[in-house]
Enzyme design. Structure first.
Site, PDB file in Angstrom:
ATOM      1  N   THR A 135      -6.147  20.858   2.114  1.00  0.00           N
ATOM      2  CA  THR A 135      -6.045  19.571   2.810  1.00  0.00           C
ATOM      3  C   THR A 135      -6.629  18.425   1.992  1.00  0.00           C
ATOM      4  OG1 THR A 135      -7.042  18.370   4.694  1.00  0.00           O
ATOM      5  CG2 THR A 135      -8.169  20.347   4.005  1.00  0.00           C
ATOM      6  N   ASP A 136      -6.167  17.206   2.290  1.00  0.00           N
ATOM      7  CA  ASP A 136      -6.726  16.016   1.624  1.00  0.00           C
ATOM      8  C   ASP A 136      -8.206  15.820   1.958  1.00  0.00           C
ATOM      9  OD1 ASP A 136      -6.444  15.174   4.278  1.00  0.00           O
ATOM     10  OD2 ASP A 136      -5.166  13.449   3.832  1.00  0.00           O
ATOM     11  N   GLU A 137      -8.663  16.447   3.056  1.00  0.00           N
ATOM     12  CA  GLU A 137     -10.051  16.204   3.488  1.00  0.00           C
ATOM     13  C   GLU A 137     -11.080  16.715   2.492  1.00  0.00           C
ATOM     14  OE1 GLU A 137     -11.200  16.598   7.440  1.00  0.00           O
ATOM     15  OE2 GLU A 137      -9.196  16.279   8.247  1.00  0.00           O
ATOM     16  N   TYR A 160     -15.544  21.505   8.547  1.00  0.00           N
ATOM     17  CA  TYR A 160     -14.162  21.951   8.280  1.00  0.00           C
ATOM     18  C   TYR A 160     -13.786  21.676   6.822  1.00  0.00           C
ATOM     19  CZ  TYR A 160      -9.086  21.344   7.912  1.00  0.00           C
ATOM     20  OH  TYR A 160      -7.779  21.385   7.485  1.00  0.00           O
ATOM     21  N   LYS A 164     -12.872  24.294   3.700  1.00  0.00           N
ATOM     22  CA  LYS A 164     -11.604  24.285   2.956  1.00  0.00           C
ATOM     23  C   LYS A 164     -11.861  24.068   1.458  1.00  0.00           C
ATOM     24  CE  LYS A 164      -7.954  24.469   4.518  1.00  0.00           C
ATOM     25  NZ  LYS A 164      -7.091  25.647   4.846  1.00  0.00           N
TER      26      LYS A 164
HETATM   27  P1  NAD Z   1      -3.417  25.470  13.653  1.00  0.00           P
HETATM   28  O1  NAD Z   1      -4.809  25.486  14.200  1.00  0.00           O
HETATM   29  O2  NAD Z   1      -2.310  24.978  14.511  1.00  0.00           O
HETATM   30  O3  NAD Z   1      -3.034  26.918  13.136  1.00  0.00           O
HETATM   31  C1  NAD Z   1      -3.945  27.775  12.512  1.00  0.00           C
HETATM   32  C2  NAD Z   1      -3.551  29.206  12.832  1.00  0.00           C
HETATM   33  O4  NAD Z   1      -4.462  30.079  12.147  1.00  0.00           O
HETATM   34  C3  NAD Z   1      -3.652  29.547  14.327  1.00  0.00           C
HETATM   35  O5  NAD Z   1      -2.468  30.159  14.775  1.00  0.00           O
HETATM   36  C4  NAD Z   1      -4.838  30.493  14.418  1.00  0.00           C
HETATM   37  O6  NAD Z   1      -4.723  31.485  15.429  1.00  0.00           O
HETATM   38  C5  NAD Z   1      -4.833  31.123  13.033  1.00  0.00           C
HETATM   39  N1  NAD Z   1      -6.157  31.619  12.650  1.00  0.00           N
HETATM   40  C6  NAD Z   1      -7.329  30.936  12.650  1.00  0.00           C
HETATM   41  N2  NAD Z   1      -8.339  31.741  12.272  1.00  0.00           N
HETATM   42  C7  NAD Z   1      -7.789  32.958  12.011  1.00  0.00           C
HETATM   43  C8  NAD Z   1      -8.324  34.210  11.580  1.00  0.00           C
HETATM   44  N3  NAD Z   1      -9.615  34.357  11.358  1.00  0.00           N
HETATM   45  N4  NAD Z   1      -7.465  35.239  11.421  1.00  0.00           N
HETATM   46  C9  NAD Z   1      -6.132  35.100  11.680  1.00  0.00           C
HETATM   47  N5  NAD Z   1      -5.585  33.940  12.088  1.00  0.00           N
HETATM   48  C10 NAD Z   1      -6.406  32.883  12.257  1.00  0.00           C
HETATM   49  O7  NAD Z   1      -3.551  24.623  12.317  1.00  0.00           O
HETATM   50  P2  NAD Z   1      -2.448  23.890  11.453  1.00  0.00           P
HETATM   51  O8  NAD Z   1      -2.535  22.442  11.719  1.00  0.00           O
HETATM   52  O9  NAD Z   1      -1.151  24.593  11.582  1.00  0.00           O
HETATM   53  O10 NAD Z   1      -3.060  24.122   9.994  1.00  0.00           O
HETATM   54  C11 NAD Z   1      -2.639  25.207   9.176  1.00  0.00           C
HETATM   55  C12 NAD Z   1      -3.280  25.077   7.804  1.00  0.00           C
HETATM   56  O11 NAD Z   1      -2.910  23.832   7.224  1.00  0.00           O
HETATM   57  C13 NAD Z   1      -4.803  25.099   7.821  1.00  0.00           C
HETATM   58  O12 NAD Z   1      -5.251  25.872   6.738  1.00  0.00           O
HETATM   59  C14 NAD Z   1      -5.198  23.640   7.640  1.00  0.00           C
HETATM   60  O13 NAD Z   1      -6.437  23.530   6.977  1.00  0.00           O
HETATM   61  C15 NAD Z   1      -4.065  23.134   6.783  1.00  0.00           C
HETATM   62  N6  NAD Z   1      -3.740  21.692   6.895  1.00  0.00           N
HETATM   63  C16 NAD Z   1      -3.469  21.136   8.108  1.00  0.00           C
HETATM   64  C17 NAD Z   1      -3.114  19.784   8.185  1.00  0.00           C
HETATM   65  C18 NAD Z   1      -2.761  19.140   9.505  1.00  0.00           C
HETATM   66  O14 NAD Z   1      -2.593  17.917   9.536  1.00  0.00           O
HETATM   67  N7  NAD Z   1      -2.604  19.880  10.598  1.00  0.00           N
HETATM   68  C19 NAD Z   1      -3.076  19.013   7.022  1.00  0.00           C
HETATM   69  C20 NAD Z   1      -3.377  19.616   5.791  1.00  0.00           C
HETATM   70  C21 NAD Z   1      -3.697  20.966   5.758  1.00  0.00           C
HETATM   71  P1  TYD Z   2      -7.352  14.373  13.694  1.00  0.00           P
HETATM   72  O1  TYD Z   2      -5.967  14.464  14.249  1.00  0.00           O
HETATM   73  O2  TYD Z   2      -8.433  15.146  14.338  1.00  0.00           O
HETATM   74  O3  TYD Z   2      -7.241  14.722  12.138  1.00  0.00           O
HETATM   75  P2  TYD Z   2      -8.332  14.546  10.955  1.00  0.00           P
HETATM   76  O4  TYD Z   2      -9.659  14.277  11.511  1.00  0.00           O
HETATM   77  O5  TYD Z   2      -8.249  15.892  10.337  1.00  0.00           O
HETATM   78  O6  TYD Z   2      -7.800  13.458  10.099  1.00  0.00           O
HETATM   79  O7  TYD Z   2      -7.788  12.856  13.700  1.00  0.00           O
HETATM   80  C1  TYD Z   2      -7.043  11.857  13.025  1.00  0.00           C
HETATM   81  C2  TYD Z   2      -7.797  10.545  13.164  1.00  0.00           C
HETATM   82  O8  TYD Z   2      -7.792  10.149  14.538  1.00  0.00           O
HETATM   83  C3  TYD Z   2      -9.270  10.645  12.771  1.00  0.00           C
HETATM   84  O9  TYD Z   2      -9.659   9.409  12.160  1.00  0.00           O
HETATM   85  C4  TYD Z   2      -9.990  10.803  14.102  1.00  0.00           C
HETATM   86  C5  TYD Z   2      -9.121  10.016  15.066  1.00  0.00           C
HETATM   87  N1  TYD Z   2      -9.089  10.508  16.469  1.00  0.00           N
HETATM   88  C6  TYD Z   2      -9.352   9.631  17.507  1.00  0.00           C
HETATM   89  O10 TYD Z   2      -9.634   8.428  17.312  1.00  0.00           O
HETATM   90  N2  TYD Z   2      -9.303  10.112  18.780  1.00  0.00           N
HETATM   91  C7  TYD Z   2      -9.003  11.406  19.068  1.00  0.00           C
HETATM   92  O11 TYD Z   2      -8.991  11.787  20.262  1.00  0.00           O
HETATM   93  C8  TYD Z   2      -8.723  12.290  17.976  1.00  0.00           C
HETATM   94  C9  TYD Z   2      -8.390  13.736  18.226  1.00  0.00           C
HETATM   95  C10 TYD Z   2      -8.773  11.799  16.703  1.00  0.00           C
END
Ligand code: NAD
Ligand code: TYD
Length: 351
Positions: A135-137, A160, A164
């Site tokens: 992730t970008d984070e 988090y 990562k």
């Molecule tokens: P999500 O929470 O929807 O999905 C994560 C999945 O992983 C879930 O189904 C959960 O049950 C499974 N999981 C968690 N811990 C586990 C474990 N110990 N064993 C087996 N399964 C496990 O999250 P997402 O948004 O789909 O993110 C997926 C990946 O992408 C993550 O690695 C996250 O860091 C990365 N990512 C997400 C975003 C975003 O904006 N959502 C952006 C960049 C990177």
């Molecule tokens: P989020 O979707 O949790 O992603 P991330 O923190 O990984 O970027 O949040 C996106 C942005 O929105 C972040 O600046 C936090 C803000 N946010 C709110 O202001 N209110 C909310 O209820 C949530 C979930 C996030």
């Protein structure tokens, strides 16, 4: 990382095997489930093993779902023994920053230990490519006008992001020490169907539909970059095929939005809604801004985002409007408990 160019291959052109086995971890989650759909749609000759601690509702012939924990070495050994995957795409992770602030430990177990266990087993089984979904984070917060490049310092600011970043270092080590064919993909904030309504966009859509308050953290001026999940899936597919082993690729769009402007924009799409923006207590250690320089994947692998933000947002809203049963199923038990803990306290402290 130093690339090992001799390890470059195109697995769908590998003449030695008819059906490729791709193990996806975390495929019951948001991005993983979209990726499975994308892969099975694009490559009818590939077989997907979804390994997740949650049940996956898919019911397709070339998809096998296995329940287990990535941080449990025996679970991982068993699934590799049974299916011997050619490729691993590792999504499984605890993924929500707010939850990591309340309970960091589980993030370290799933996201760091889980990644190492999966790397160990992948090495033993001679997996041909391991793609880490990062992730970008991991780059931490940026001032306006700067974008993170792949070699920039890792500078995480919450549990988090730290988990990562730690996993990314283990991936680097797997390549440097053991010459494992790995890639890291660092994407910006994703949006699209099937995202759990604890993240910003789905939460605001769902609350607008239910006429509930729209809780904005702090002054709402934090900035995020937004990527449609399908564009992320395409980037993952490309890196799985063509990524130079050992390399990291940023995946961003340049669609940068201040949270307040984004939520105001979203609310306009619900003219009937009685919801209002409510400023609530800020997230601890809230990163001001993330932004990615994605020129590497664009120039070297030819990826570019295809979904226009406005179209993707509209389509995402429509998906939630048409899947109210899915929303109802999710807004029970654990979710409501989390919602109460996270928001009731924030709202009380601000009033
Ligand atoms: P999500 O929470 O929807 O999905 C994560 C999945 O992983 C879930 O189904 C959960 O049950 C499974 N999981 C968690 N811990 C586990 C474990 N110990 N064993 C087996 N399964 C496990 O999250 P997402 O948004 O789909 O993110 C997926 C990946 O992408 C993550 O690695 C996250 O860091 C990365 N990512 C997400 C975003 C975003 O904006 N959502 C952006 C960049 C990177
Ligand atoms: P989020 O979707 O949790 O992603 P991330 O923190 O990984 O970027 O949040 C996106 C942005 O929105 C972040 O600046 C936090 C803000 N946010 C709110 O202001 N209110 C909310 O209820 C949530 C979930 C996030």
């Amino acid at each position: 990382m130093t690339p090992h160019k001799d390890e470059v291959f195109n697995f769908f052109e590998d003449p030695n095997k008819d059906m490729k086995i791709v193990m996806v971890t975390g495929g019951a989650g948001f991005i993983g489930s979209n990726f499975i759909k994308y892969m099975l749609g694009k490559y009818p000759d590939c077989k997907v093993i979804n390994f997740d601690k949650l049940t996956y509702a898919g019911n397709l012939e070339n998809l096998i779902s296995v329940e287990g924990d990535v941080a449990n070495a025996l679970d991982i050994k068993n699934v590799f023994e049974q299916f011997n995957p050619d490729y691993v795409v590792h999504f499984a992770a605890e993924s929500h920053v707010d939850r990591s602030i309340v309970n960091p430990d589980i993030f370290l177990t799933s996201n760091i230990i889980g990644t190492q266990i999966l790397l160990n087993q992948s090495r033993e089984n001679k997996v041909k490519k391991f793609v880490q979904i990062s992730t970008d984070e991991v780059y931490g917060s940026l001032p306006t006008g700067i974008a993170s490049k792949e070699d920039d310092k890792l500078n995480p600011n919450n549990p988090y992001a730290a988990s990562k970043a730690s996993a990314d270092l283990l991936i680097r080590v797997a390549h440097q020490t053991f010459k494992q064919p790995v890639n890291i993909i660092r994407a910006c904030n994703n949006y699209g169907p099937f995202q759990f309504p604890e993240k910003l966009i789905p939460l605001m859509i769902v609350n607008s539909l239910l006429n509930e308050e729209l809780p904005l953290y702090g002054d709402g001026q934090n900035i995020r970059e937004w990527l449609h999940v399908n564009d992320h899936c395409k980037a993952i597919d490309l890196v799985l095929h063509k990524g130079i082993p050992g390399e990291t690729y940023n995946v961003g769009t340049g669609d940068n939005w201040e949270n307040l402007k984004l939520v105001e924009h979203l609310l306009q799409k619900f003219p009937e809604s009685k919801s209002h923006i409510q400023f609530v207590l800020d997230r601890q250690g809230h990163d001001f801004r993330y932004a990615l320089d994605s020129s590497k994947i664009q120039n070297e692998l030819g990826w570019k985002p295809e979904v226009k933000f406005e179209d993707g947002l509209q389509e995402t809203i429509e998906w939630y409007v048409n899947h109210q049963e899915w929303i109802e199923d999710i807004r029970t038990g654990n979710y409501l408990k989390y919602y109460d803990t996270n928001y009731a306290e924030r709202m009380m402290e601000i009033s």
